[in-house]
Design an enzyme around this catalytic site. Structure first.
Site, PDB file in Angstrom:
ATOM      1  CE  LYS A  98      -4.425   1.266   0.515  1.00 47.68           C
ATOM      2  NZ  LYS A  98      -5.588   0.622  -0.071  1.00 47.68           N
ATOM      3  CD  GLU A 140      -5.584  -0.790   3.297  1.00 45.63           C
ATOM      4  OE1 GLU A 140      -5.953  -1.459   2.309  1.00 45.63           O
ATOM      5  OE2 GLU A 140      -5.707   0.448   3.360  1.00 45.63           O
ATOM      6  CG  ASP A 141      -6.303  -5.094   4.780  1.00 44.90           C
ATOM      7  OD1 ASP A 141      -7.258  -4.671   4.113  1.00 44.90           O
ATOM      8  OD2 ASP A 141      -5.265  -5.542   4.265  1.00 44.90           O
ATOM      9  CG  ASP A 166      -9.961  -2.172   3.866  1.00 46.57           C
ATOM     10  OD1 ASP A 166      -9.303  -2.249   2.816  1.00 46.57           O
ATOM     11  OD2 ASP A 166      -9.501  -2.497   4.974  1.00 46.57           O
ATOM     12  CG  ASN A 291     -10.730  -9.651  -6.102  1.00 45.25           C
ATOM     13  OD1 ASN A 291     -10.792 -10.236  -7.176  1.00 45.25           O
ATOM     14  ND2 ASN A 291     -10.440  -8.376  -6.002  1.00 45.25           N
TER      15      ASN A 291
END
Length: 763
Positions: A98, A140-141, A166, A291
């Site tokens: 990232k 993030e995440d 996200d 995904n």
């Protein structure tokens, strides 16, 4: 045992992360640290001055430290990509990745920070404590619903942008894709029915954003692994899901999909069945974003709905919903105005910028990066590609303007146009140096004829000329071929309407052209029949005849073929007495744009082994052209000899050129003969010849052999990361320029600006 594609990819990915050094990031100093004085400025005692300025006013941190361009990418590894809760340490490769994307796409520096803390309130405490280090935070995440808690607490307590990519990054790109999908389907946000699967952070954020874009709350049907989110449901609920609860007795996706205009999937593989798609409204929009396997494969959806508009999260299908279209540029705009937050206005501006760009003509750079793909706005091209270099200038500017207009900018920009130019110059390496040339070219409207008009690079350059300059492109080519290639490339321009065309197969001026060419060449062995043949087949000769007849002001040729082949016709046709001076090729000058500044090289193409007189002409011509870029020429004549220490042919020719130059007063600095390292290192040069006339590093290198000049040029391009502008053909009064086969559309645009500036020819 054979190795399959997955094993090969796995090993390639591991090698990528391990070699030549582990990881994807490193820290580099931006200031010199070569001696004691540098040390005293970088650390004690000089560093105290910067500290005191920041203590006096916290805003100064962005002046004296990297904070204003530094983002923290923070995760606890509880919801990593499709890997789930793999922990903070295992998430580090993703966070480094990232950070690399921030740097690549927006030139933003990043530290990735992996925190071993699963309690959302404690995690928020840790993030908030890092505020003095960073200009912004990218979360993030982090799993839902913890991510909602962490972001809320951080946004309340921190006075810098906090953005959970996200959630909001996905929502912005989905919003842009939905904006354009509805345009293609001739539908409106306020009228559509949406069915969504996935009640996680990204799914909820997307629905929230779609409401802000005009979707009605009662038209949203949210399903998760347990079925429809309905009023009164208690299983696996939270306030974010409850907001979308429907008062309905329906319970399954199959029951609620009937008549849906948009399916939004952020859930898992194969959730949406073909029979469900068949129940959707006409021209259904399907965003299957799971995904690596989407909720439905595009080909399966099209079996029952051939007119479906489909987006996925995968790069091997059209319309990849990829957050990299958003987060680098929204942070770029936010950081540049010192935004205290990323608010709704900034996010919607980001959506509008991304959607607008997809509707524009595709950039040449994006087309080159995605060869073979159709990049024309429509059902299969709803959002731009990540490698479209215009994203920074369009999206970041839109975000910065929205921040200022909504009152969250602490450092408002005074000149938006200058800010956009600055962003473009960081993406298009030639933009800053070419600005004086483009400004000079804008003072007049010149007619530029392109010999190889059917080349897609030329077509893209012509489109850019019409959009960015006052020049008038003339293309030599077959009209039907030009029309088809404009259509195929997704260009808006069309022959005859937007640019003039010369058809070598059938043009009413054919007789005039071959007659002119024969008149010029009759005493050089060219018969009428040969003149007719040349004017049917040789587009360089046709373009040169047009310039000779004053039907064009300058010719650009050379996108294919050998340089000296083109030079032959340019010289024969245009090398005539004009305006009291002898027009003849003096030399080819290439501007190499390097990381540490510009460097001009000559003669790269015209004279294989120039005489002293020719070298002197090259130096004089180079000095004149370098000034066009707003640069003071500092010219070194380079060879193997060092200020007379060798008596070779090269050395004698260089010394002869110096004598010719010394015979008259010159308004530029030159010196020689010398080695290249001596030319570029002022301290070394001073030890070799104390008191030499040149100050500082040379910015123009003139070589005694074309092999040397061309070799340096190609090494700088291929190994030095140099971007070439040129070659510029000197001595022809700006009436012709011969490019090389490797030139890009941007390079052709730059050459058109150079050709579009009236300059006195060499006399």
């Amino acid at each position: 045992m054979s190795t399959g594609p997955k094993d090969t990819l796995r090993q390639a990915a591991l090698n990528y992360h391990e070699f030549p050094k582990p990881g994807k990031l490193e820290v580099r100093a931006t200031k010199p640290l070569a001696n004691g004085r540098d040390l005293s400025l970088a650390y004690s005692p000089g560093v105290a001055e910067a500290c005191l300025e920041i203590k006096e006013d916290a805003v100064n941190a962005s002046r004296y430290t990297a904070r204003g361009n530094l983002v923290a990418v923070i995760s606890n590894g509880t919801a990593v990509l499709g890997l789930g809760n793999i922990g903070a340490l295992a998430s580090k490769p993703v966070m480094e990745g990232k950070a690399v994307l921030f740097k690549k796409f927006a030139n933003i520096d990043c530290f990735d920070i992996e925190v071993d803390e699963t309690d959302p309130e404690k995690l928020a405490d840790i993030v908030c404590a890092l505020a003095p280090t960073f200009g912004a935070v990218n979360l993030e995440d982090i799993k839902a619903p913890d991510c909602f808690i962490v972001e809320k607490l951080c946004r309340e307590r921190m006075n810098i942008p906090v953005f959970h990519d996200d959630q909001h990054g996905t929502a912005i790109v989905v919003g842009a894709a939905a904006t354009n999908a509805l345009r293609v389907a001739s539908k409106n946000f306020e009228d559509i029915k949406i069915v969504s699967t996935g009640g996680g952070a990204a799914g909820i954020a997307c629905l929230n954003m779609l409401l802000k874009l005009g979707v009605k709350r009662e038209n949203v049907w949210l399903c998760d692994i347990h079925g429809l989110v309905y009023e009164g449901r208690e299983e696996d609920m939270n306030p974010q899901k409850a907001f979308y609860a429907q008062a309905s007795d329906k319970r399954t996706l199959d029951e609620v999909i009937d008549g849906a205009d948009l399916f939004l999937g952020l859930s898992g593989p194969n959730v949406l069945k073909p029979e469900m798609v068949a129940k959707m409204a006409k021209r259904p929009i399907i965003f299957a974003l799971a995904n690596p396997t989407p909720e439905i494969m595009p080909e399966m959806a099209r079996e029952v709905a051939p007119d479906a508009i489909i987006a996925t999260g995968r790069s091997d299908f059209p319309n990849q919903v990829n957050n990299v279209l958003c987060f680098p540029f929204i942070f770029r705009g936010a950081l540049d105005v010192g935004a205290t937050e990323i608010n709704d206005a900034m996010q919607i501006a980001c959506i509008e910028g991304i959607a607008q760009l997809a509707r524009e003509t595709t950039s040449a750079e994006a087309a080159a990066a995605y060869q073979g793909e159709q990049l024309t706005f429509g059902a299969d091209y709803l959002i731009p590609k990540p490698f479209d270099p215009r994203l920074s200038g369009i999206v970041s500017v839109a975000v910065a303007k929205a921040a200022m207009e909504s009152g969250v900018a602490t450092r408002p920009l005074e000149d938006i146009a200058a800010y956009k130019a600055k962003l473009n110059s960081s993406v298009f390496k030639s933009a800053l140096l070419m600005r004086p040339v483009f400004e000079a070219a804008s003072s007049t409207s010149r007619r530029i004829v392109f010999a190889e008009g059917e080349d897609e690079r030329v077509l893209r350059a012509a489109q850019a000329m019409l959009e960015e300059t006052t020049e008038q492109p003339i293309l030599i080519g077959r009209p039907d071929v030009l029309e088809a290639r404009c259509e195929r490339a997704g260009l808006k321009i069309r022959p005859g309407r937007d640019f003039h065309v010369v058809n070598p197969e059938n043009d009413p001026r054919y007789r005039d052209y071959w007659g002119t060419y024969h008149e010029i060449m009759a005493r050089r062995g060219v018969t009428p029949d040969l003149a007719k043949a040349v004017m049917r087949t040789n587009t360089t000769a046709i373009g040169a005849v047009m310039v000779h007849r004053d039907e064009a002001d300058s010719l650009i040729c050379g996108t294919f073929g050998e340089y000296r082949w083109h030079l032959k016709y340019v010289t024969e046709i245009l090398g005539t007495q004009k305006a009291g001076g002898d027009l003849h090729p003096v030399g080819a000058l290439s501007l190499m744009i390097l990381e540490d500044g510009p460097l001009f090289l000559a003669d790269t193409h015209v004279h294989a082994v120039p005489t002293s007189a020719e070298l002197a002409e090259v130096v004089i011509g180079a000095a004149r052209h370098v000034k066009r870029f707003g640069i003071t020429p500092n010219i070194a004549l380079c060879g193997r000899s060092q200020f007379g220490n060798q008596d070779t042919d090269t050395a004698r020719r260089l010394r002869g050129a110096i004598e010719i130059l010394d015979a008259e007063p010159r308004d530029f600095c030159y010196e020689g003969e010398m080695n290249v390292d001596t030319a570029l290192d002022a301290a070394l040069r001073e030890t070799v010849l104390p008191g030499n006339r040149m100050k500082g590093a040379a910015n123009v290198l003139v070589f005694a052999q074309a092999d040397a000049a061309s070799g340096v040029r190609n090494i700088l391009k291929m190994k030095g990361g140099g971007l070439e502008v040129g070659p510029i053909l000197m001595g022809m009064g700006n009436r012709a320029h011969i490019v090389t086969n490797a030139i890009t559309s941007r390079g052709l645009l730059n050459m058109s600006a150079i050709a579009g500036t009236p300059v006195a020819h060499y006399g």
